[in-house]
Design a protein around this motif. Structure first.
Motif, short mmCIF file in Angstrom:
data_model
loop_
_atom_site.label_atom_id
_atom_site.label_comp_id
_atom_site.label_asym_id
_atom_site.label_seq_id
_atom_site.Cartn_x
_atom_site.Cartn_y
_atom_site.Cartn_z
N UNK A 329 4.61 -0.64 -7.45
CA UNK A 329 5.56 -0.27 -6.41
C UNK A 329 6.75 0.48 -6.98
N UNK A 330 7.19 0.09 -8.17
CA UNK A 330 8.31 0.80 -8.82
C UNK A 330 7.90 2.21 -9.20
N UNK A 331 6.64 2.35 -9.61
CA UNK A 331 6.15 3.68 -10.00
C UNK A 331 5.94 4.58 -8.79
N UNK A 332 5.52 3.97 -7.66
CA UNK A 332 5.27 4.75 -6.44
C UNK A 332 5.49 3.84 -5.24
N UNK A 333 6.71 3.82 -4.72
CA UNK A 333 7.02 2.92 -3.60
C UNK A 333 6.52 3.45 -2.26
N UNK A 334 5.81 4.58 -2.28
CA UNK A 334 5.22 5.10 -1.04
C UNK A 334 3.74 4.73 -0.94
N UNK A 335 3.21 4.10 -1.97
CA UNK A 335 1.78 3.73 -1.96
C UNK A 335 1.50 2.70 -0.87
N UNK A 336 0.29 2.73 -0.35
CA UNK A 336 -0.09 1.79 0.71
C UNK A 336 -0.25 0.39 0.12
N UNK A 337 0.28 -0.60 0.84
CA UNK A 337 0.24 -1.97 0.35
C UNK A 337 -1.19 -2.49 0.21
N UNK A 338 -2.07 -2.06 1.10
CA UNK A 338 -3.46 -2.52 1.04
C UNK A 338 -4.11 -2.05 -0.26
N UNK A 339 -3.84 -0.82 -0.65
CA UNK A 339 -4.41 -0.28 -1.88
C UNK A 339 -3.83 -0.99 -3.10
N UNK A 340 -2.53 -1.25 -3.07
CA UNK A 340 -1.89 -1.97 -4.18
C UNK A 340 -2.46 -3.38 -4.29
#
Length: 374
Positions: A329-340
């Motif tokens: 999340x710190x690296x890419x806070x726009x990533x989808x939570x489901x994918x993370x």
């Protein structure tokens, strides 16, 4: 259907119910499966309580002799409900928590049920007239006592479900892998029995008692079958406590077997292995997988984890998963939570959110907002 036919069915079903209860009581009192003779007390620690609960159903006998009296139907329904529910509390506490009580304490615990039963007997013997007012007052008093017993039963249920989860957390890393079948049965079976007994008491009609007795007869037969044909494997203790090595403490009074130094060293080894092989990213990683890699006694690993800041295998793995997710999340806070969630080893986005909130005290979305604020 004519009333005579209903009476015959009611009489027959009630007699069969009493017979199966007496048989179950005698069976649990005197029968010991040959395969379990050496460990019978461990496998069935509350069998005497169960036997007593069955034998208490002889209180249904007055109905056999005065089957046509509504006050007798009301009395036996109340007695069965009071003593089955109260004994169920003692049974669960004795079976699952080994909370054995003295006969004196048991008598005190059963006193409210006994007093209610004696009150229900008054109109049966003509001491008090069975009027609508008496029935209303009796229903209120009896239900208050029953609700008190049910509250104790629910506390036992919640405690048991909590302990089952604790056991699951020592073996599995995902909630979806927990073997919840047993926990669900413990959650619902006592409640179903209680509801059947309460409904029969409040309705107090012959047809309701027929249905109630048929349900309980099936349960009695099932229990007798499983007693005569036991399918539970006798388990020996996983560790011989007489065997000691240099990793154990010398203080025999200590509740821990392992030294503080050994625990810290082993904890670091466990964490290093899990991180180096990215085990926490595997969705269905279990304690057995870790044991296979570490080649350390299960009891030792369990104690090391229990004494660590993680406290359980479940929390150990999921803490690492959440740390991994936070880095993503710190690296890419726009990533989808489901994918993370899936990339971090969780089975679903909802499971990820629940665990994240439990460990971080904030939701994933709140955490993202916090990152933006920084």
């Amino acid at each position: 259907m004519e009333i005579d036919t209903i009476t015959i069915i009611l009489y027959s079903v009630n007699l069969v119910y009493i017979t199966t209860c007496l048989y179950g009581g005698l069976l649990k009192s005197f029968y010991v499966p040959d395969a379990y003779k050496e460990v019978f007390g461990e496998l069935y620690p509350a069998h005497n309580t169960l036997a007593n609960m069955f034998m208490m159903q002889v209180l249904e006998l007055p109905f056999v002799f005065w089957i046509w009296k509504p006050e007798v139907l009301f009395c036996v329904n109340g007695a069965s409900m009071l003593f089955v529910i109260s004994y169920m509390v003692v049974l669960i506490r004795g079976y699952f928590f080994l909370d054995f009580t003295t006969p004196r304490k048991l008598c005190v615990f059963q006193l409210p049920a006994s007093l209610c039963w004696l009150g229900l007997l008054l109109p049966v013997f003509g001491i008090i007239e069975f009027t609508p007012l008496f029935r209303t007052i009796a229903c209120v008093v009896v239900m208050l006592v029953v609700l008190w017993y049910m509250s104790l039963l629910d506390r036992c249920r919640l405690k048991l479900v909590g302990q089952i989860r604790e056991i699951d957390e020592n073996e599995f890393s995902n909630d979806s892998d927990f073997p919840v079948k047993f926990a669900k049965s413990i959650m619902w079976h006592p409640l179903i029995v209680c509801l059947v007994l309460i409904a029969s008491f409040l309705i107090s009609l012959p047809i309701a008692k027929i249905v109630r007795d048929l349900i309980l007869i099936v349960m009695n037969i099932w229990l007798a079958f499983n007693t005569l044909n036991p399918h539970r494997n006798a388990k020996k203790l996983p560790l011989d406590l007489k065997k000691k090595d240099d990793t154990e403490t010398t203080d025999a009074s200590s509740k821990y077997r392992l030294s503080e130094k050994y625990c810290k060293e082993t904890e670091q080894k466990i964490v290093d292995v899990i991180r180096s092989k990215n085990l926490y990213l595997e969705e269905h990683i279990t304690m057995n997988d870790l044991i296979d890699l570490m080649h350390i006694n299960r009891n030792y690993i369990s104690e090391v984890i229990a004494r660590s800041k993680y406290q359980s295998f479940y929390k150990l793995i999921n803490t690492m998963r959440i740390e991994h997710a936070c880095e993503m999340l710190k690296a890419d806070n726009t990533a989808k939570l489901e994918q993370i969630a899936l990339s971090s080893g969780f089975s679903s986005g909802s499971a990820f959110s629940q665990v994240f909130k439990r460990i971080m005290d904030v939701s994933p979305k709140e955490y993202i907002l916090k990152i933006h604020a920084e």
